[in-house]
Write an enzyme that holds these catalytic residues in place. Structure first.
Site, short mmCIF file in Angstrom:
data_model
loop_
_atom_site.label_atom_id
_atom_site.label_comp_id
_atom_site.label_asym_id
_atom_site.label_seq_id
_atom_site.Cartn_x
_atom_site.Cartn_y
_atom_site.Cartn_z
N GLU A 145 -26.53 -4.30 -29.24
CA GLU A 145 -25.07 -4.53 -29.16
C GLU A 145 -24.78 -5.75 -28.30
O GLU A 145 -25.14 -5.78 -27.13
CB GLU A 145 -24.39 -3.30 -28.55
N GLU A 204 -14.64 2.38 -26.38
CA GLU A 204 -15.17 2.03 -25.05
C GLU A 204 -14.11 1.24 -24.29
O GLU A 204 -14.26 0.05 -24.02
CB GLU A 204 -16.47 1.23 -25.17
#
Length: 225
Positions: A145, A204
């Protein structure tokens, strides 16, 4: 096509002091899927029991971060932390299996002041390859990521790749993905639908206030968890 939102309980539901308590809170808020960054600092049995009691699915965890107090955010690209990275892979696998989690994000780490990018890239490729080979027999997918170098982690090694686990937050405050910021999230969600994206979208973000109150953006966009 509906979007599968995954509540990041490391950041969301911070009104509750432990990850174990946040599983139930996520379920009560309507979430079916959760993720957490570093589930290594609470008893694994309590996390497993809380997750099972809540009846939610653990989507992803991260590999061992290193020393968070010293600014570590992963180890995979750090040549001088090779042994530590490798020794902690088994812990990540053990944790993922206990939580019935099928995805582990291998965190690259931060660039040191004396950064040698070529050496870091070589180390990162070696470690991601090693991790993927160890995960495969366990039925675990190895994820990478890129992190936002503008706000989240300016010195993070991996900031620009074509594919990674999708996680969202509003810019510039990293709050709820509502209309109070720079990113046009209705457009983003519509594009994901048009692309038939069938992966998960991790929430997130850092709630600006109470987590439940902040979830009103989901209904405002005509979405559901």
């Amino acid at each position: 096509m509906s979007i599968k939102f995954s509540a990041n309980i490391t950041m969301m539901f911070s009104e509750l002091p432990t990850l174990a308590e946040r599983y139930g809170a996520a379920k009560a808020a309507g979430f079916k899927y959760v993720e957490s960054a570093f589930p290594y600092f609470e008893p694994l049995e309590s996390l497993r029991d809380a997750k099972e009691k809540a009846g939610v699915e653990q989507i992803v965890i991260n590999t061992w971060p290193g020393d968070l107090k010293k600014g570590d955010v992963g180890l995979a690209a750090l040549p001088d932390r090779q042994q530590e990275f490798e020794s902690k892979l088994d812990l990540a696998i053990k944790t993922a299996k206990a939580l019935n989690c099928k995805r582990i994000h291998v965190m690259a780490g931060m660039k040191p002041d004396n950064c040698n990018e070529a050496e870091m890239e070589s180390t990162y490729i070696k470690n991601v390859t090693m991790a993927a080979k160890k995960f495969q027999p366990e039925g675990i997918t190895c994820l990478i990521e890129p992190l936002n170098s503008r706000i989240t982690a300016p010195r993070y090694f991996l900031t620009d790749v074509n594919k990674g686990h999708i996680q969202i937050a509003q810019v510039p405050d990293r709050g709820e993905p509502d209309r109070q910021g720079e990113i046009n999230f209705p457009y983003v969600f519509d594009l994901l639908r048009k692309l038939n994206y069938d992966g998960f979208v991790g929430l997130e973000y850092k709630p600006r206030g109470n987590t439940l109150d902040g979830l009103k953006w989901i209904k405002e966009y005509g979405l559901e968890v």
